[in-house]
Design a protein around this motif. Structure first.
Motif, mmCIF file in Angstrom:
data_model
loop_
_atom_site.group_PDB
_atom_site.id
_atom_site.type_symbol
_atom_site.label_atom_id
_atom_site.label_comp_id
_atom_site.label_asym_id
_atom_site.label_seq_id
_atom_site.Cartn_x
_atom_site.Cartn_y
_atom_site.Cartn_z
ATOM 1 N N GLU A 177 0.823 -1.200 0.000
ATOM 2 C CA GLU A 177 0.000 0.000 0.000
ATOM 3 C C GLU A 177 0.864 1.260 0.000
ATOM 4 O O GLU A 177 0.582 2.228 -0.708
ATOM 5 N N GLN A 178 1.926 1.242 0.827
ATOM 6 C CA GLN A 178 2.829 2.391 0.877
ATOM 7 C C GLN A 178 3.497 2.623 -0.471
ATOM 8 O O GLN A 178 3.639 3.770 -0.914
ATOM 9 N N ASN A 179 3.893 1.525 -1.117
ATOM 10 C CA ASN A 179 4.526 1.659 -2.429
ATOM 11 C C ASN A 179 3.579 2.283 -3.447
ATOM 12 O O ASN A 179 3.983 3.120 -4.265
ATOM 13 N N GLN A 180 2.313 1.876 -3.403
ATOM 14 C CA GLN A 180 1.335 2.431 -4.334
ATOM 15 C C GLN A 180 1.136 3.929 -4.104
ATOM 16 O O GLN A 180 1.018 4.712 -5.056
ATOM 17 N N VAL A 181 1.130 4.331 -2.801
ATOM 18 C CA VAL A 181 0.983 5.751 -2.483
ATOM 19 C C VAL A 181 2.184 6.539 -2.995
ATOM 20 O O VAL A 181 2.041 7.599 -3.622
ATOM 21 N N TRP A 182 3.385 5.992 -2.741
ATOM 22 C CA TRP A 182 4.601 6.683 -3.177
ATOM 23 C C TRP A 182 4.679 6.766 -4.705
ATOM 24 O O TRP A 182 5.069 7.806 -5.258
ATOM 25 N N VAL A 183 4.321 5.701 -5.384
ATOM 26 C CA VAL A 183 4.359 5.703 -6.846
ATOM 27 C C VAL A 183 3.382 6.735 -7.403
ATOM 28 O O VAL A 183 3.720 7.522 -8.300
#
Length: 408
Positions: free
Chosen positions: A191-197
């Motif tokens: 989820e964090q990766n999706q937000v950062w991307v």
């Protein structure tokens, strides 16, 4: 003010503390039950021992029947031996292994009386001796006089299972918690990766329009004031192009970058030349190494790696100092080493791994993301490694990047 990593670390220790308390309480309570059951079994064995003693003293038939009843009430296996260790009686052993039939003597048509299996009894007796102290009873047998017998007994199956049950229980709980933690951690990281991307790509999109406008304004300035060779406008153009590179970096986050064969020295040296004029002249820069060493590099992203390391080094120096970049080859391992060394304040050995974690920073206004992003770009995008090679507090730090070399 504590950073998020330190707070997270404290919560982990607190949860670990409570987990230890719960596990310890479970073990202590189980040990309490084990001791009580063990005491009960020993009392039963003592009663059985006294009953065996009474068998040899009792003449009255009714009294003898009662003694036999008490004797047969023992639920755990037991063996009685004399002072020499010779077997006298047993209780609760495996009936299929207790006695063995001896073959008849040659030439005589009779069988010998069955005798106990010595090896089986010795094994059982060894187990009983290891588990409990024997119960000593004084015997006065007619014709034999006064002697002592020893009662050995084995703990029940229930007691044996109760001893190991908490460890099995805790192991199962630990495995479950480990799997659950891994699953939740993986989901949270995703989820964090999706937000950062998403944030990175939106940032790149938002930067695109003003960067294009700035490039157009610079061209208008050159035409209006006939300043094609003006150094100030040239530096402005370099900075705007740098913004283009930054926007390009953000647009590439979340996608697999293309790696091309580049001279490591040229890529690093080009960025160091750009960077050195934008920091104080009290810090000297030096790039050394083989100009012909090549590796698979995505230049915009790798520039970001070098930029983060140089910024980190400048912040560590806090004044006058030096930054050196050494590029060497390890032919035996087919690798290229890039060592970035500064003369700054250094890193304690206990923080060699921590510095790469998100949120870790020593600056009051820092986000603690620079080295974390650097590690991701080196390991995930360039299939390399980065770590603190060496550091000494008050003298400086060396970060090492390891890339796979390309032979041409």
């Amino acid at each position: 003010m504590d950073n998020p990593y330190q707070r997270k670390k404290r919560w982990k220790y607190l949860l670990l503390f409570f987990a230890v308390i719960i596990a310890g309480s479970s073990l202590l309570y189980t040990q309490y039950l084990v001791k009580n059951i063990a005491k009960s079994e020993r009392k039963s064995a003592q009663v059985w021992a006294q009953a065996m003693k009474q068998v040899f003293k009792t003449v009255d038939e009714d009294h003898l029947n009662f003694v036999f009843l008490v004797r047969d009430s023992l639920l755990v296996p037991a063996i009685i031996t004399d002072e020499k260790g010779d077997f006298k009686f047993s209780r609760g052993l495996d009936t299929t292994k207790t006695f063995i039939e001896l073959p008849p003597e040659p030439g005589i048509d009779n069988k010998k009386a069955p005798v106990y299996d010595i090896k089986y009894f010795e094994n059982e007796l060894a187990i009983m001796k290891a588990q409990h102290e024997p119960i000593k009873i004084k015997m006065d047998i007619p014709g034999l006089g006064e002697t002592f017998w020893f009662v050995y007994y084995k703990e029940s199956l229930l007691l044996s299972q109760l001893r190991v049950f908490p460890y099995i229980q805790l192991t199962i709980i630990a495995i479950f918690l480990g799997v659950a933690y891994s699953a939740f951690s993986s989901e949270r990281k995703s989820e964090q990766n999706q937000v950062w991307v998403g944030l990175a790509k939106e940032t790149a999109h938002q930067l695109g329009t003003p960067i294009s406008s700035l490039l157009a304004w610079i061209e208008l300035l050159k035409d209006k004031f006939n300043a094609e060779e003006d150094p100030l406008i040239a530096e402005m153009a370099n900075d705007v192009k740098r913004l283009e590179v930054v926007a390009d970096r953000f647009s590439k986050i979340g996608s697999k970058p293309v790696l091309d064969a580049h001279s490591v020295y040229e890529v690093v040296n080009d960025f160091v030349n750009y960077f050195r004029v934008r920091v104080t002249d009290k810090i000297t820069f030096e790039v050394r190494g083989d100009r012909y060493l090549k590796a698979g590099i995505n230049v915009p992203l790798f520039d970001w790696v070098i930029e983060n390391l140089l910024k980190n080094a400048v912040n560590a120096i806090e004044g006058k100092g030096s930054i050196k970049v050494d590029i060497v080859a390890s032919k035996a391992r087919n690798q290229v080493y890039i060592d970035v060394t500064d003369s700054g304040k250094g890193i304690p050995r206990s923080k060699f791994v921590t510095v790469f974690r998100p949120g870790y920073t020593t600056r009051k206004r820092g986000w603690g993301l620079g080295l974390s992003l650097t590690k991701r770009m080196v390991e995930n995008y360039h299939n390399g490694q980065i770590f603190v090679k060496d550091s000494e507090v008050g003298k400086g730090t060396t970060f090492r990047i390891v890339l796979r070399s390309i032979e041409e």
